[in-house]
Design a protein around this motif. Structure first.
Motif, PDB file in Angstrom:
ATOM      1  N   MET A  29       0.587  -1.415  -0.019  1.00 31.27           N
ATOM      2  CA  MET A  29       0.057  -0.114   0.106  1.00 31.27           C
ATOM      3  C   MET A  29       0.783   1.302  -0.191  1.00 31.27           C
ATOM      4  O   MET A  29       1.934   1.345   0.492  1.00 31.27           O
ATOM      5  N   PHE A  30       0.190   2.253  -0.727  1.00 30.17           N
ATOM      6  CA  PHE A  30       1.081   3.745  -0.601  1.00 30.17           C
ATOM      7  C   PHE A  30       0.005   4.515  -0.330  1.00 30.17           C
ATOM      8  O   PHE A  30      -1.247   4.554  -0.683  1.00 30.17           O
ATOM      9  N   ILE A  31       0.211   5.293   0.751  1.00 31.55           N
ATOM     10  CA  ILE A  31      -0.568   6.488   1.175  1.00 31.55           C
ATOM     11  C   ILE A  31      -0.289   8.015   0.576  1.00 31.55           C
ATOM     12  O   ILE A  31       0.903   8.331   1.127  1.00 31.55           O
ATOM     13  N   LEU A  32      -0.979   8.490  -0.060  1.00 36.00           N
ATOM     14  CA  LEU A  32      -0.674   9.678  -0.815  1.00 36.00           C
ATOM     15  C   LEU A  32      -1.465  10.795  -0.304  1.00 36.00           C
ATOM     16  O   LEU A  32      -2.574  10.941  -0.145  1.00 36.00           O
ATOM     17  N   CYS A  33      -0.606  11.815  -0.169  1.00 33.53           N
ATOM     18  CA  CYS A  33      -1.341  13.150   0.488  1.00 33.53           C
ATOM     19  C   CYS A  33      -1.502  14.271  -0.684  1.00 33.53           C
ATOM     20  O   CYS A  33      -0.203  14.818  -1.040  1.00 33.53           O
ATOM     21  N   SER A  34      -2.476  14.531  -0.974  1.00 37.44           N
ATOM     22  CA  SER A  34      -2.728  15.177  -2.489  1.00 37.44           C
ATOM     23  C   SER A  34      -3.947  16.140  -2.416  1.00 37.44           C
ATOM     24  O   SER A  34      -5.092  15.777  -2.521  1.00 37.44           O
ATOM     25  N   PRO A  35      -3.549  17.445  -2.277  1.00 39.15           N
ATOM     26  CA  PRO A  35      -2.296  18.069  -1.826  1.00 39.15           C
ATOM     27  C   PRO A  35      -1.718  17.708  -0.397  1.00 39.15           C
ATOM     28  O   PRO A  35      -2.534  17.147   0.149  1.00 39.15           O
ATOM     29  N   HIS A  36      -0.430  18.317  -0.593  1.00 42.69           N
ATOM     30  CA  HIS A  36       0.221  17.531   0.743  1.00 42.69           C
ATOM     31  C   HIS A  36       0.327  18.352   1.842  1.00 42.69           C
ATOM     32  O   HIS A  36       0.926  19.572   1.723  1.00 42.69           O
ATOM     33  N   ASN A  37      -0.039  17.798   2.952  1.00 37.06           N
ATOM     34  CA  ASN A  37       0.260  18.501   4.299  1.00 37.06           C
ATOM     35  C   ASN A  37       1.392  18.109   4.975  1.00 37.06           C
ATOM     36  O   ASN A  37       1.155  16.568   5.047  1.00 37.06           O
ATOM     37  N   PRO A  38       2.387  18.824   5.217  1.00 36.80           N
ATOM     38  CA  PRO A  38       2.482  19.895   5.533  1.00 36.80           C
ATOM     39  C   PRO A  38       3.402  20.847   4.382  1.00 36.80           C
ATOM     40  O   PRO A  38       3.541  22.031   4.510  1.00 36.80           O
ATOM     41  N   VAL A  39       3.766  20.105   3.481  1.00 35.19           N
ATOM     42  CA  VAL A  39       4.583  20.909   2.608  1.00 35.19           C
ATOM     43  C   VAL A  39       4.045  21.717   1.525  1.00 35.19           C
ATOM     44  O   VAL A  39       4.491  22.359   0.720  1.00 35.19           O
ATOM     45  N   GLY A  40       2.657  21.576   1.451  1.00 32.03           N
ATOM     46  CA  GLY A  40       1.728  22.533   0.495  1.00 32.03           C
ATOM     47  C   GLY A  40       2.106  22.208  -0.824  1.00 32.03           C
ATOM     48  O   GLY A  40       1.724  22.998  -1.883  1.00 32.03           O
ATOM     49  N   ARG A  41       2.497  20.823  -1.324  1.00 34.70           N
ATOM     50  CA  ARG A  41       2.565  20.704  -2.904  1.00 34.70           C
ATOM     51  C   ARG A  41       1.338  20.167  -3.487  1.00 34.70           C
ATOM     52  O   ARG A  41       0.489  19.555  -2.804  1.00 34.70           O
ATOM     53  N   VAL A  42       1.173  20.806  -4.313  1.00 36.00           N
ATOM     54  CA  VAL A  42      -0.323  20.229  -5.474  1.00 36.00           C
ATOM     55  C   VAL A  42       0.611  19.439  -6.415  1.00 36.00           C
ATOM     56  O   VAL A  42       1.109  20.154  -7.381  1.00 36.00           O
ATOM     57  N   TRP A  43       0.523  18.125  -6.339  1.00 36.00           N
ATOM     58  CA  TRP A  43       1.174  17.482  -7.253  1.00 36.00           C
ATOM     59  C   TRP A  43       0.682  17.445  -8.702  1.00 36.00           C
ATOM     60  O   TRP A  43      -0.307  17.674  -8.895  1.00 36.00           O
ATOM     61  N   THR A  44       1.574  17.680  -9.675  1.00 38.14           N
ATOM     62  CA  THR A  44       1.264  17.888 -11.083  1.00 38.14           C
ATOM     63  C   THR A  44       0.757  16.399 -11.554  1.00 38.14           C
ATOM     64  O   THR A  44       0.879  15.313 -11.098  1.00 38.14           O
ATOM     65  N   GLN A  45       0.047  16.610 -12.843  1.00 33.90           N
ATOM     66  CA  GLN A  45      -0.348  15.359 -13.586  1.00 33.90           C
ATOM     67  C   GLN A  45       1.003  14.538 -13.713  1.00 33.90           C
ATOM     68  O   GLN A  45       0.901  13.259 -13.603  1.00 33.90           O
ATOM     69  N   GLU A  46       2.191  14.939 -14.166  1.00 33.38           N
ATOM     70  CA  GLU A  46       3.044  14.330 -14.511  1.00 33.38           C
ATOM     71  C   GLU A  46       3.631  13.201 -13.135  1.00 33.38           C
ATOM     72  O   GLU A  46       4.084  12.394 -13.268  1.00 33.38           O
ATOM     73  N   GLU A  47       3.669  13.972 -11.876  1.00 40.42           N
ATOM     74  CA  GLU A  47       4.109  13.451 -11.004  1.00 40.42           C
ATOM     75  C   GLU A  47       3.204  12.442 -10.543  1.00 40.42           C
ATOM     76  O   GLU A  47       3.773  11.364 -10.069  1.00 40.42           O
ATOM     77  N   LEU A  48       1.829  12.657 -10.770  1.00 40.19           N
ATOM     78  CA  LEU A  48       0.886  11.722 -10.090  1.00 40.19           C
ATOM     79  C   LEU A  48       0.885  10.377 -11.219  1.00 40.19           C
ATOM     80  O   LEU A  48       0.824   9.382 -10.931  1.00 40.19           O
ATOM     81  N   MET A  49       1.351  10.493 -12.367  1.00 39.99           N
ATOM     82  CA  MET A  49       1.331   9.680 -13.493  1.00 39.99           C
ATOM     83  C   MET A  49       2.535   8.829 -12.778  1.00 39.99           C
ATOM     84  O   MET A  49       2.530   7.479 -13.166  1.00 39.99           O
ATOM     85  N   GLN A  50       3.734   9.387 -12.721  1.00 39.60           N
ATOM     86  CA  GLN A  50       4.889   8.700 -12.217  1.00 39.60           C
ATOM     87  C   GLN A  50       4.546   7.536 -11.036  1.00 39.60           C
ATOM     88  O   GLN A  50       4.950   6.572 -11.004  1.00 39.60           O
ATOM     89  N   ILE A  51       3.963   8.399  -9.955  1.00 40.60           N
ATOM     90  CA  ILE A  51       3.706   7.501  -8.653  1.00 40.60           C
ATOM     91  C   ILE A  51       2.733   6.449  -9.287  1.00 40.60           C
ATOM     92  O   ILE A  51       2.933   5.324  -8.919  1.00 40.60           O
ATOM     93  N   GLY A  52       1.666   6.571 -10.114  1.00 42.24           N
ATOM     94  CA  GLY A  52       0.565   5.658 -10.562  1.00 42.24           C
ATOM     95  C   GLY A  52       1.293   4.399 -11.081  1.00 42.24           C
ATOM     96  O   GLY A  52       0.830   3.287 -10.961  1.00 42.24           O
ATOM     97  N   PHE A  53       2.323   4.754 -12.169  1.00 40.70           N
ATOM     98  CA  PHE A  53       3.056   3.743 -13.019  1.00 40.70           C
ATOM     99  C   PHE A  53       3.681   2.840 -12.130  1.00 40.70           C
ATOM    100  O   PHE A  53       3.786   1.585 -12.297  1.00 40.70           O
ATOM    101  N   LEU A  54       4.504   3.333 -11.021  1.00 44.95           N
ATOM    102  CA  LEU A  54       5.225   2.528 -10.164  1.00 44.95           C
ATOM    103  C   LEU A  54       4.223   1.558  -9.246  1.00 44.95           C
ATOM    104  O   LEU A  54       4.467   0.548  -8.891  1.00 44.95           O
ATOM    105  N   CYS A  55       3.242   2.224  -8.858  1.00 46.55           N
ATOM    106  CA  CYS A  55       2.325   1.465  -7.899  1.00 46.55           C
ATOM    107  C   CYS A  55       1.584   0.212  -8.765  1.00 46.55           C
ATOM    108  O   CYS A  55       1.423  -0.888  -8.242  1.00 46.55           O
ATOM    109  N   ARG A  56       1.294   0.651  -9.928  1.00 47.88           N
ATOM    110  CA  ARG A  56       0.671  -0.533 -10.753  1.00 47.88           C
ATOM    111  C   ARG A  56       1.618  -1.339 -10.942  1.00 47.88           C
ATOM    112  O   ARG A  56       1.288  -2.790 -10.659  1.00 47.88           O
ATOM    113  N   ARG A  57       3.085  -0.985 -11.222  1.00 45.75           N
ATOM    114  CA  ARG A  57       4.011  -2.261 -11.657  1.00 45.75           C
ATOM    115  C   ARG A  57       4.262  -3.060 -10.425  1.00 45.75           C
ATOM    116  O   ARG A  57       4.329  -4.315 -10.558  1.00 45.75           O
ATOM    117  N   TYR A  58       3.900  -2.454  -9.211  1.00 42.83           N
ATOM    118  CA  TYR A  58       4.156  -3.377  -7.996  1.00 42.83           C
ATOM    119  C   TYR A  58       3.155  -3.851  -7.061  1.00 42.83           C
ATOM    120  O   TYR A  58       3.114  -4.217  -6.040  1.00 42.83           O
TER     121      TYR A  58
END
Ligand SMILES: Cc1ncc(COP(=O)(O)O)c(C=O)c1O
Length: 389
Positions: free
Chosen positions: A164-193
């Motif tokens: 399992m991976f727990i994503l914080c989107s947008p992120h508390n506390p660092v305030g990032r709003v993840w871009t589509q590219e970042e979310l896609m990279q995360i998703g590809f890795l999660c799917r792969r494993y």
């Protein structure tokens, strides 16, 4: 004239609210300016107050049934704001998102499994993993040129051992709003494993500079392995009403989650939470737009104030959320010493960064969802205490 009032200071003491009434317990004194707990110092939208007051006029508060209008309000909100078409049967109600994360851990992983979080992060994420006998793996975010970035090589290595991976989107506390590219990279890795994703999107409605929130599950085929968590709790200041909507398109994942919710009778909900969610999602958009504008102004002012008056402390500019992440490491003192100064010299209740993990040591989280005059007073106190570096 501005339609909504975000400038009035409301005295919350004695209402049993954690931010005002737990100061003694948490900081050892009661007279602090509260910029800590992540709720807002703003009155709830008049449209929501009215809906709740109307319901209060009926004198019976028995067991609830969520009517079609309730589900439609969630479906339309997610569709209109984030362009994701959600089906009614995908939605499961839980009292809160932290509850939902724990249920996801219990129903989609086994004891001893590893779960990845990106640190520093909202502290109950740690608890949701550890308190259920799962193994916590961290993928520390990297602060590069004032912005937090994902270390994908480390993420891949951790996901390869996890379920399992727990994503914080947008992120508390660092305030990032993840871009589509970042979310896609995360998703590809999660799917792969073959990793199930819990996407906590509670801060989705507070994004700045014209950004648009992207639901992780609305990318590629990620809906197949994602549990998405929504709530009007942060954006409409309704945290005490315990209202969240969990969206799980995958039938198998949803069934085990739903069975657990059923077995614990967690679906019942609260009369006022149901009314408030529906009012927020059907009548609250105007208020929310004004709120985001107000918060963006507070954020920009806060950043400039630090640059001018406290240049020795870097502050990470939040892309979303009403939380700013300030770096006090140049003081070269321990967190306990820092806390003592903030509380006893500056008179401020702020959240120490270490609350959110090892990587947060020396940082402080500032909640700027308050009337501007309160934010200014807090910043003036920081200036008086730390002066120019
Ligand atoms: C990322 C995140 N998730 C969840 C919550 C709390 O959600 P709930 O009150 O619905 O449990 C917070 C509150 O600060 C939060 O920042």
């Amino acid at each position: 004239m501005q339609k909504y009032d975000f400038d009035t200071i409301h005295n919350r003491k004695g209402t049993g609210c954690f931010k005002a009434d737990a100061q003694q317990m948490m900081y050892g004194r009661e007279d602090l300016l509260p910029l800590w707990v992540a709720d807002m110092e703003f009155a709830v939208a008049p449209e929501i107050q009215k809906a709740m007051a109307d319901r209060l006029r009926h004198p019976i508060f028995g067991y609830n049934l969520r009517l079609p209008a309730y589900y439609n309000s969630i479906i339309n909100w997610i569709s209109n704001r984030y362009s994701w078409e959600v089906k009614k049967e995908w939605i499961i109600n839980t009292p809160g998102i932290v509850t939902a994360i724990s249920i996801a851990v219990l129903t989609s992983t086994q004891p001893g499994d590893s779960i990845v979080i990106q640190t520093p992060v909202y502290d109950p994420f740690y608890e949701a993993v550890r308190s259920h006998g799962r193994n916590l793996l961290t993928n520390p975010l990297k602060l590069i040129n004032g912005k937090y970035e994902i270390d994908y090589a480390d993420l891949e290595q951790k996901l390869a051992q996890s379920t399992m991976f727990i994503l914080c989107s947008p992120h508390n506390p660092v305030g990032r709003v993840w871009t589509q590219e970042e979310l896609m990279q995360i998703g590809f890795l999660c799917r792969r494993y073959n990793v199930t994703v819990v996407s906590d999107e509670i801060h989705a409605d507070i994004v700045f500079d014209g950004r648009k929130h992207i639901p992780f599950a609305n990318l590629d085929d990620f809906a197949e392995f994602t549990i998405s968590c929504y709530s009007p709790g942060k954006s409409f200041n309704l945290a005490g009403l315990c209202t969240s909507a969990i969206v799980i398109p995958n039938q198998e994942i949803r069934q085990s989650f739903a069975d657990y919710v059923q077995s614990m009778h967690l679906f019942l909900g609260n009369t006022f939470g149901i009314i408030a969610l529906q009012a927020a999602y059907t009548k609250g958009e105007d208020w929310l737009k004004s709120l985001v504008k107000y918060l963006e102004t507070n954020r920009d002012w806060l950043i400039s104030f630090f640059a001018e008056n406290l240049p020795q402390f870097n502050i990470v500019k939040p892309e979303g959320t009403y939380l700013a992440w300030a770096d006090f490491r140049s003081l070269n003192i321990s967190d306990d010493e820092l806390m003592d100064i903030l509380v006893n010299q500056a008179g401020l209740a702020l959240s120490l960064g270490r609350t959110y993990g090892e990587e947060g040591k020396g940082f402080v989280r500032i909640n700027f969802a308050c009337p501007f005059s309160m934010l200014k007073q807090a910043c003036d106190r920081l200036k008086d205490t730390f002066g120019k570096g």
